[in-house]
Structure formats: structure tokens, C-alpha cells
Design a protein around this motif. Structure first.
Motif, mmCIF file in Angstrom:
data_model
loop_
_atom_site.group_PDB
_atom_site.id
_atom_site.type_symbol
_atom_site.label_atom_id
_atom_site.label_comp_id
_atom_site.label_asym_id
_atom_site.label_seq_id
_atom_site.Cartn_x
_atom_site.Cartn_y
_atom_site.Cartn_z
ATOM 1 N N GLN A 166 -8.006 4.948 -5.443
ATOM 2 C CA GLN A 166 -9.187 5.703 -5.867
ATOM 3 C C GLN A 166 -9.760 6.553 -4.742
ATOM 4 O O GLN A 166 -10.314 7.625 -4.972
ATOM 5 N N GLN A 167 -9.613 6.067 -3.500
ATOM 6 C CA GLN A 167 -10.120 6.792 -2.355
ATOM 7 C C GLN A 167 -9.124 7.830 -1.832
ATOM 8 O O GLN A 167 -9.374 8.508 -0.844
ATOM 9 N N GLY A 168 -7.986 7.938 -2.534
ATOM 10 C CA GLY A 168 -6.999 8.956 -2.181
ATOM 11 C C GLY A 168 -6.231 8.668 -0.919
ATOM 12 O O GLY A 168 -5.791 9.608 -0.225
ATOM 13 N N ARG A 169 -6.045 7.392 -0.599
ATOM 14 C CA ARG A 169 -5.303 7.038 0.622
ATOM 15 C C ARG A 169 -3.809 7.007 0.328
ATOM 16 O O ARG A 169 -3.165 5.989 0.329
ATOM 17 N N MET B 178 -8.703 0.285 -4.978
ATOM 18 C CA MET B 178 -9.673 1.040 -4.180
ATOM 19 C C MET B 178 -8.976 2.059 -3.281
ATOM 20 O O MET B 178 -9.445 3.199 -3.134
ATOM 21 N N ALA B 179 -7.850 1.647 -2.690
ATOM 22 C CA ALA B 179 -7.111 2.573 -1.811
ATOM 23 C C ALA B 179 -6.641 3.798 -2.587
ATOM 24 O O ALA B 179 -6.702 4.933 -2.086
ATOM 25 N N TYR C 220 0.826 -1.204 0.000
ATOM 26 C CA TYR C 220 0.000 0.000 0.000
ATOM 27 C C TYR C 220 0.867 1.263 0.000
ATOM 28 O O TYR C 220 0.575 2.238 -0.711
ATOM 29 N N LYS D 206 -8.254 -4.284 -3.815
ATOM 30 C CA LYS D 206 -8.108 -3.445 -2.624
ATOM 31 C C LYS D 206 -7.064 -2.354 -2.847
ATOM 32 O O LYS D 206 -7.220 -1.221 -2.352
#
Length: 297
Positions: free
Chosen positions: A293-296, A290-291, A225, A287
Motif C-alpha cells: 500500500q505504501q508503494g515499497r 502495508m508495504a 517482501y 506488514k
């Protein structure tokens, strides 16, 4: 699961070999098995020693394992572009230019390894170069550069050293206690327990080694991540998302990763999905996407 099983089996086999060597050396040097401090010292020496020896040899081992050819002088437009891209990214994160290599494999993948942030290797497969656009390859290179910049090789080595130490130490400590009970506390079982004690040590090392692998895998997934986030900052989240989506397409065609062991842990993609995420070196691609795309990051 074949790759994961091989990875776990290799680590457990190393622990068993260490077990034999420790028993011999402790007998040669007359170190008291009844001394908890002495046992912990030896466990730490072998737990960290093996991990750091592997780290020191990581670049050489990676080249041998994959047949990677280091680009000393770019020979064509693709190699020039790769070289210039890695050089630019290294400058952006303030690192010495890593060695850059290409290895022959139809699997779209890449990995980073090396003993330190300024002594590293980044390698990409021919399959990755053939199946991805330059924007996607740039994102993959940024992901691997982020592994290097974050010091992930050293961090994972330290984690592996800690868990190895406690596997070696706890296996002997508990095996000694169990052997004492079985022998009715008649003698110091760790010093004179013979085959029963040694068999218990191997059994507990396998059990604790499996549990330790789950811990190492967890930290490995967190690194992915962070590396994805680092790549998003270097080249943009859209490029990193596109690269991961392309890897997802490649996974459908070729689900087994050719990279094994520590190389698999530092690859951009892993093999097929395990029955449990606990045994995965990488989070599922969905996952990771998604991380981003969610700007994490």
C-alpha cells in the motif's frame, strides 16, 4: 509454533548426524582435529554439501511430500488458464516455463522450488483455487514466479550453507577449547576428548543451530517482501493486496500450514503467528499489505 519447532528440530537433527559423520571421516582420513584449516574445510564441505543436495532434490521431494500432480496437458478450463498464466508470466520475466502442479489440500497456499531459475516447480493447492478469484490466483502465481526469477531457492541455499558451516566449525572449535580447560590442557582435546568433547559439540551445535535459524528466517522474510513487490510489478499491487487479504481470511479458518520445512519457507502463506517474529519464515500479512500500500516495490 508446531511447524516452526519441527523445522528447527529437523535442521538441528541434520547437524547432529553431520557431526557423527564428520568425526568418523576425519578419523578415517587421518585429518588432524588440531588443524583449524582442516576442520573449516570439512565444515564447509558438509555445511554446503547438505544444503545443495537438498536443493538438487527439491522438486522431487516437494512432489513426494505434497502429492502434487504436474500438469502435462491441461485437462479442463482451470488447468488451461493456470498453464497459460504461468507461461505468460515466465515469458515476462525471461524464464523457461516452470513445471506447474496442483496438490490436494484445503489450505489456500502455493509454493515454488527447484535447483535453478530455469529448472523450477510452481504448485498451487486445490484450496487456493477454490477460495480465490482468478485475479487473486494470478497474483499468487506472480509471487511464486518472482521467487523463481529472484533465484531465491539458490540464495537461501547459499545462506543455509554458510550458517551450517559456521555452526559445525564453531561448535567444534569452542567445544575443543572448553574440553581443554576441563582436562587441564593435558592433551589435544579435539583429537582425544572422547565422549565429553562430543557431548559439548552436540550442545554447542544445538545452541548455534538455533541462532543460525534466526538468521535464515530473517533472510526468508526479506525474500517475501521482494516476491510481493515482484508480483505487484507483474500483475498490479491491487491484485497482490487482494490475494494477501484473502489469505488473511483463510488464516482465521485454518491457521496451521500443511507445508513443512523448506516448502513452508517458499509458500505464499505461513502458519500461525509465533511469539516472536524472529522465528517466522514470512512477515505478518498485515506488514506485507502495508508495504504494498505504501508503494515499497
Amino acid at each position: 509454533m508446531k511447524r516452526i519447532a519441527l523445522f528447527l528440530a529437523t535442521n538441528l537433527a541434520i547437524l547432529v548426524v553431520f557431526s557423527i559423520v564428520i568425526n568418523i571421516l576425519m578419523a578415517v582420513f587421518g585429518i588432524d582435529y588440531g588443524s583449524t584449516q582442516g576442520l573449516l574445510l570439512f565444515a564447509a564441505v558438509f555445511g554446503f554439501g547438505g544444503a545443495f543436495i537438498s536443493l538438487a532434490m527439491s522438486k522431487w521431494m516437494a512432489k513426494r511430500a505434497t502429492g502434487a500432480q504436474v500438469i502435462q496437458q491441461p485437462r479442463n478450463d482451470t488447468e488451461r488458464w493456470l498453464f497459460n498464466t504461468v507461461a505468460r508470466q515466465a515469458q515476462q520475466v525471461g524464464l523457461t516455463m516452470p513445471e506447474l502442479a496442483i496438490y490436494n489440500s484445503p489450505e489456500p497456499n502455493a509454493f515454488a522450488t527447484g535447483p535453478s531459475r530455469n529448472n523450477s516447480l510452481i504448485a498451487v493447492s486445490t484450496g487456493l483455487l477454490q477460495s480465490m478469484t482468478r485475479d487473486e490466483v494470478e497474483a499468487v502465481l506472480a509471487h511464486e514466479m518472482s521467487h523463481v526469477a529472484n533465484g531465491d531457492m539458490v540464495t537461501l541455499t547459499l545462506i543455509q550453507g554458510v550458517v551450517n558451516t559456521f555452526v559445525i566449525f564453531l561448535a567444534r572449535l569452542i567445544a575443543g577449547a572448553v574440553n581443554n580447560v576441563l582436562r587441564g590442557n593435558q592433551e589435544n582435546s579435539r583429537g582425544q576428548g572422547g565422549f565429553v568433547y562430543f557431548g559439548l559439540v552436540v550442545l554447542f551445535e544445538i545452541m548455534f543451530g538455533f541462532l543460525a535459524s534466526i538468521i535464515v528466517m530473517y533472510f526468508s522474510r526479506q525474500r517475501e517482501y521482494r516476491a510481493d513487490a515482484g508480483a505487484a510489478k507483474l500483475v498490479g499491487a491491487n491484485k497482490m493486496i487482494a490475494a494477501l487479504q484473502r489469505l488473511g481470511q483463510g488464516r482465521i479458518r485454518n491457521d496451521e500450514s500443511a507445508l513443512e520445512g523448506s516448502l513452508a519457507a517458499f509458500g505464499i502463506r505461513a502458519g500461525k503467528k509465533s511469539a516472536s517474529e524472529l522465528l517466522l519464515t514470512h512477515p505478518p500479512l498485515e506488514k506485507r499489505i502495508m508495504a504494498l500500500q505504501q508503494g515499497r516495490f
